[in-house]
Enzyme design. Structure first.
Site, short mmCIF file in Angstrom:
data_model
loop_
_atom_site.label_atom_id
_atom_site.label_comp_id
_atom_site.label_asym_id
_atom_site.label_seq_id
_atom_site.Cartn_x
_atom_site.Cartn_y
_atom_site.Cartn_z
N HIS A 1 -3.46 -5.67 1.30
CA HIS A 1 -2.73 -5.81 2.56
C HIS A 1 -2.63 -7.26 3.03
CE1 HIS A 1 -2.41 -1.53 3.81
NE2 HIS A 1 -3.39 -1.41 2.92
N CYS B 1 0.84 -1.20 0.00
CA CYS B 1 0.00 0.00 0.00
C CYS B 1 0.88 1.25 0.00
CB CYS B 1 -0.96 -0.04 1.19
SG CYS B 1 -2.28 1.18 1.08
N GLU C 1 -0.70 -8.42 5.16
CA GLU C 1 -0.44 -8.48 6.62
C GLU C 1 -1.73 -8.40 7.43
OE1 GLU C 1 -0.59 -5.86 4.91
OE2 GLU C 1 -0.63 -4.01 6.08
#
Ligand code: ADP
Lengths: 79, 605, 223, 79
Positions: free
Chosen positions: C194, C85, C196
């Protein structure tokens, strides 16, 4: 086709975090000579026929800018 | 020949502008002062003169007027808060009403602080910035308690969904809530979006923030320790949000003087993010003895509240305040509501380390004064004393009103509203309910909010309660719900407030959490209208009685009055937040069917 | 295996990226933008967030941070670098990845659970996946619309530099549904979604994102 | 103090949803005469001493604009 440019800038008394961030970056990148940065918007309009100054001023002041916090500079083709 | 505009805070003596000092005020008792334009009543102005034993200086008048305003002093609402204070003590409550936000023990040595606050009027004037700075303000309240802010929620109300002005304010407000919260890295874990004609000229923006800390980390807003330094840190001070005191300017500025100052504040979430990280590092290194954020009433509020809560006095040298606009006068600097600023009390030996942390995070920090002995708040400007007041009289000495109250004349008629008499009526009512935008999918709004950041969001939209993990090892978690229903409260504010409380309580309970504490934001019309005042008093009483029945403390909240268009008040709108704890957040219960063949049970009457 | 996670002023998902590294079995090392050296880490993650408020252009100011000079130098020598991002935006601004990320086509910030197709399963960060694998991870951005001149896009696609593509709808108007790209050597990867945030059942829509972090551990071992 | 203005505009081949949104609004508000709108950025810098044109050009082209997608117009005080 006639081009009209409208610059929208924050009123001087309104804080400008974006300009501040750019100023900070310029300092870190070794450009201490720049002492202030203000960031605004730049609109390029193309208009059919002869631009009507009053209409364009109204567009600039009510739609392109937020009059509560911003000022407008209108550049008509004849400028 | 152009005359130099005289600054506000100066007076003409023999044609020479002279600063309005304490000394001058003592010898010029008859100088006329614009107290009425500043919103003070004659008897309030008289009381200030009695407190000081002389007329106030221009700067003092500005401070008193803004601190004694409805917004800062709660002068119409405060008498009703005894209902909350009278609630039985709760073991879970570590810090109660009165501080920036209440603090609750959630177990394992963790403490949670949470609060909801309104930013209704600014959001109507400038939807994006009004909503953004509303989020910024409540986050600083939570940070001030010593906690890391971990999530936000927002409760929004607009006029009819298809009204043109709703199309103006709604997208801006949603973008502002999202823009600020997303940039701070705080997940949005829930809220409300409701429509009713009564909010058309007065939308409601109520923002909640929740923060987590260890018990030992709680900070309070007080200035203690003779010789300790007063440090102002964060953004520079500009002419933001001092619309009210601009009358001081108009009084002395001639036509060529600076324009009226803007009432709009522009948020800078990036600076606030740096403030958060710098503060948390400062707390961890134990570098402050007291701290206060600058919100409404800016430095006037922070200095008088810190000094008033402490044991000594305080002296501030106003010339040291870093300015964004060098034309600001002393009164304007004291009033400025520039965002993203905090004020800390720091022992002299720790000042250098404090400033170093701020430098690391690129946060401007300046020593502006110190804690003194005695009990006065004194402020100098250009080498002259312009403020010399007992701080408690500014912060807490404001007037207390017992406003008249009457039950609304139309209430019997409203309550008597008959049930639908025919099946056609029933059908129409049913269609109205199911097609209401209140029941529509909210994802256009909630997709603009980051729900994932920090990686601890266990439940968020479209669940009834937001659930967060607060410890990855022990799996301890918390749940929050924010609910309000102005239509119920309009019909019966006492019961309506209880229904809102019950809804938030149920939402938290069904997520698997044990409800622990309550916050609230009371959005009402003008307190000068006895019918509105009655609605307010009833709602407070209803909420307090509801909390007593459920065994929950009210830890804090916010009152927003004068929500009306012309003479027409909004529906009384108490927005209630309930916080709960989950000992093991892995056992949370989401809403909705999960698998085929599950058994459906109906509980309750 | 030491994986550095850089914190810039305004980084937000650094805690999440570090958690993902740990869950994958690596050691997360916090790196600070103003330092010069990478503390000998074996790979670097540039996390999501709003560095410098995303003022000026997302990632523009962070790309000029002192530590980025080391990142660029080491990346040219093969250090695995992942930009998520805002980190992807920084890598484009720093010239490590082609193209640019601009304001979303619909002009809103958008956060939702997003299906992706993995097109390259042989980069340092995607070897745990199979080519054509479909994964679901959150996407959340306001300036995530990937753009480049059409000829440049043709070239990237021709060289197989698209790592992940949006499936079942494009959340921001990115050219050709591009969600992430890689450097020519497959060591530097940037993507808007994302991974994560998809590493634990409790908090994510899936655990599909973990593969990025396990991939790099094995790629460092084999490198 | 000398003021330097920098206008940053998207390259013509890069689509501009912000300009498109303004154009759409103008149509709905009854201004069909405007046929195209492009939105860019407008920076106002204050510089100490005599501005160094080469340095300012570099600032404009490498920091204020992203050359991958944007073009720059620099207006020095003498312009
Ligand atoms: N303004 C808002 N901000 C954040 N979340 C919101 C907002 N409005 C609604 N939501 C969320 O959207 C979901 C659906 O809202 P709503 O339709 O009001 O739910 P319900 O009818 O079940 O109370 C809930 O999770 C709620 O928290």
């Amino acid at each position: 086709m006639p081009r009209v440019v409208v610059d929208v800038v924050l009123k001087p008394e309104i804080s400008d975090p974006q300009g501040q961030a750019v100023l900070g970056a310029l300092g870190r990148l070794g450009h201490p000579g720049v002492t202030s940065v203000r960031q605004g918007k730049h609109f390029v309009l193309e208009v059919e026929g002869t631009p009507d100054a009053a209409e364009l001023r109204q567009i600039a002041e009510t739609l392109l800018a937020n009059p509560v916090i911003e000022d407008v500079e209108l550049h008509l083709p004849s400028d | 020949m152009t005359a130099h505009p005289t600054s506000p805070g100066t007076s003409q003596v023999g044609g020479v502008p002279q600063l309005d000092t304490v000394e001058l005020a003592a010898t010029t008792a008859d100088t006329e002062q614009p107290y009425a334009e500043l919103g003070l009543r004659p008897e309030e102005y008289q009381e200030i003169r009695e407190i000081l034993g002389r007329r106030p200086t221009t700067a003092e008048l500005a401070m008193y007027s803004v601190m004694w305003s409805e917004h800062c002093s709660y002068k119409s609402s405060r008498v009703h808060f005894r209902h909350f204070a009278d609630l039985p003590a709760s073991d879970a409550l570590l810090v109660g009403i009165g501080e920036n936000a209440g603090v609750v023990d959630v177990g394992d040595g963790y403490a949670v602080t949470f609060k909801v606050e309104s930013h209704n009027h600014p959001s109507y004037v400038e939807p994006y910035q009004g909503a953004a700075t509303g989020v910024g303000g409540i986050v600083r309240d939570i940070l001030t308690m010593g906690a890391r802010p971990v999530a936000v929620m927002d409760s929004l109300r607009f006029g009819a969904a298809d009204a043109p002005d709703t199309a103006r304010v709604l997208p801006g407000i949603v973008a502002g809530v999202g823009g600020y919260g997303n940039c701070l890295g705080l997940p949005n874990i829930g809220g409300e979006l409701l429509f009713d004609d009564c909010y058309l000229g007065n939308p409601l923006v109520n923002a909640l923030c929740v923060g987590v800390m260890r018990h030992g980390d709680i900070r309070l807003a007080k200035a203690e320790g003779l010789g300790n330094k007063v440090v102002l840190f964060g953004a520079r001070t500009g002419g933001d949000g001092i619309g009210g005191v601009s009358v001081l300017a108009s009084e002395t500025f001639d036509a060529e003087g600076p324009a009226k100052r803007p009432a709009v504040q522009v948020g800078d979430p990036f600076t606030e993010k740096l403030l958060i990280e710098a503060c948390l590092e400062i707390f961890a290194a134990d570098l402050v003895t007291g701290i206060q954020d600058l919100g409404g009433a800016g430095l006037s509020c922070a200095t008088s509240e810190l000094a008033s809560a402490g044991t000594g006095g305080m002296h501030v040298d106003l010339d040291t305040v870093p300015l964004r606009d060098s034309t600001l006068t002393a009164a304007e600097i004291l009033m400025s509501e520039s965002q993203e600023r905090m004020c800390a009390i720091v022992e002299p030996a720790k000042v250098e380390e404090f400033l170093a942390v701020c430098r690391k995070w690129d946060v401007l920090a300046t020593v502006i004064g110190e804690v003194t002995d005695g009990d006065r708040l004194t402020i100098d400007w250009h080498g002259e004393r312009i403020v010399d007041v007992p701080p408690r009289t500014v912060a807490h000495g404001g007037p207390l009103y017992h406003r008249p109250m009457t039950r609304p004349a139309d209430l019997d008629g409203l309550q008597a509203d008959a049930p639908p008499s025919s099946s056609a009526d029933l059908r129409a009512d049913w269609l109205a309910v199911v097609s209401s935008p209140d029941g529509a999918d909210k994802s256009w709004v909630t997709e603009q909010y980051d729900r994932y950041v920090r990686g601890n969001t266990v439940l968020a939209q479209p669940e009834d309660a937001g659930v967060l993990r607060i410890d990855e090892q022990t799996h301890r978690g918390i749940a929050l719900s924010l609910d309000g229903n102005g239509r119920f409260a309009r019909l019966d504010p006492y019961t309506g407030a209880q229904l809102n409380l019950a809804e938030a309580y149920r939402n938290v309970a069904v997520s698997g959490a044990r409800p622990l504490a309550v916050t609230n934001c009371m959005n009402f019309g003008s307190p000068e209208n006895p019918e509105v005042m009655w609605q307010f008093a009833e709602a407070v009483r209803g909420l307090a009685d509801g909390c007593r029945a459920l065994g929950l403390p009210v830890t804090g909240g916010n009152v927003s009055l004068y929500n009306q268009t012309g003479d027409t008040a909004i529906n009384p709108t108490p927005v209630i937040g309930v916080l709960g704890v989950l000992d093991d957040v892995r056992r949370r219960v989401p809403t909705g069917w999960r698998a085929d063949g599950e058994t459906v049970l109906l509980l309750g009457e | 295996m030491r994986i550095g996670v850089i914190t810039f002023p305004g980084s937000l998902d650094d805690v999440d990226a570090a958690r993902a590294v740990r869950l994958a079995g690596g050691e997360a090392v916090a790196l600070w933008h103003a330092d010069d050296d990478l503390s000998g880490v074996d790979a670097v993650v540039l996390p999501g967030g709003f560095s410098y408020g995303d003022y000026l252009r997302a990632g523009a100011i962070a790309a000029r941070a002192p530590l980025m000079r080391s990142v660029v130098d080491r990346a040219h020598a093969g250090l695995p670098v992942l930009g998520i991002c805002n980190g992807f935006q920084v890598l484009c601004e720093a010239g490590l990845l082609p193209g640019a990320l601009t304001r979303n086509g619909h002009l809103h910030f958008r956060n939702r659970d997003q299906a992706l197709l993995v097109e390259r399963a042989d980069t340092a960060w995607t070897s745990a996946y199979t080519t054509g694998q479909r994964i679901v991870v959150p996407v959340k951005n306001g300036e995530g619309r990937y753009v480049a001149a059409p000829a440049e896009l043709d070239r990237l696609e021709g060289e197989g530099r698209v790592v992940v593509r949006y499936a079942d709808g494009n959340p921001n108007g990115s050219s050709r549904d591009i969600a992430g790209v890689t450097s020519a050597d497959g060591r530097v990867v940037g993507l808007m979604p994302h991974p994560e945030h998809a590493v634990e059942d409790l908090t994510g829509p899936s655990v599909d994102g973990l593969g990025f972090f396990t991939s790099v551990l094995s790629s460092v071992v084999t490198a």
